[in-house]
Design an enzyme around this catalytic site. Sequence first.
Site, PDB file in Angstrom:
ATOM      1  N   LEU B  14      -0.537  -8.206   0.214  1.00 55.20           N
ATOM      2  CA  LEU B  14      -1.318  -7.864   1.411  1.00 55.20           C
ATOM      3  C   LEU B  14      -1.548  -6.356   1.420  1.00 55.20           C
ATOM      4  CD1 LEU B  14      -2.713  -9.371   3.501  1.00 55.20           C
ATOM      5  CD2 LEU B  14      -0.584  -9.687   4.726  1.00 55.20           C
ATOM      6  N   HIS B  15      -2.399  -5.918   0.506  1.00 57.04           N
ATOM      7  CA  HIS B  15      -2.585  -4.508   0.223  1.00 57.04           C
ATOM      8  C   HIS B  15      -3.966  -4.374  -0.407  1.00 57.04           C
ATOM      9  CE1 HIS B  15      -1.955  -1.106  -2.755  1.00 57.04           C
ATOM     10  NE2 HIS B  15      -1.837  -0.529  -1.589  1.00 57.04           N
ATOM     11  N   ALA B  16      -4.537  -3.194  -0.321  1.00 59.93           N
ATOM     12  CA  ALA B  16      -5.839  -2.915  -0.934  1.00 59.93           C
ATOM     13  C   ALA B  16      -6.894  -3.931  -0.509  1.00 59.93           C
ATOM     14  CB  ALA B  16      -5.709  -2.810  -2.451  1.00 59.93           C
TER      15      ALA B  16
END
Lengths: 153, 87
Positions: B14-16
């Site tokens: 859950l990133h970028a």
Amino acid sequence: MTNSTQQPLTPELIDLTNEPETKQEAIESLLNLAVEAGRVQNRERALEALQDREAEATTGVGMGIGIPHAKSEAVVSPTIVFTRATDGIDFDSMDDEPVRLLFMLLVPAAGGDEHLEMLSSLSRSLMHEETRTDLLEANSVERVESIILEAVE
Amino acid sequence: MIERTVTVVPEDGLHARPASQVVEAANNYDSTVTVGPAGGEGVDASSMLAVTGLGVGSGDKVDLTADGPDEAAAIDELETILTTPEA
């Protein structure tokens, strides 16, 4: 300079004097501080990694905060660089708010998930309005250093 | 309110890009949407700062909730984003 117990943030990585006026200028000047402090061996490669990440999705995470970050072989040790843009600059933020607090996170390629941990701790801390206000109002490098180091602990 | 637990597939977690897709999607619905570690406390899925603060990685399980007039569509879109490998 490169011992593993080095703090991610030291006073030379905090600039409360010069304020960037654009997103590009912010990223370049934060990176320059890291280079001058001996944290980055290859400026061009680190810049490329930062821009690749930015192209994927903006690091303007909202609430006036920008956290450009990269994991790269060009980085010597985990590093945080900080500056402010008191008047606010456009950072392509998802909430369209101008960015006033700028953090650059840089980690070596071999750092595992270290950068994501640093990023999530910092983000959680910045959810608190008090932390954001303290950083905007801090009038010494030492004060900024202690707020940020506490945030990423 | 609908709740659903999904396992995060994109390599970035859950990133970028996956995180920004989640936030954009959550902002497109009238329903209140939350995301959080499975069994833990959820945060506002329409806030990038809150979502980044979760530190959710690939392979982690997350709880999604949606509450509002378009909750079914909202939770379906979030599930799709979180279970689709990155191109």
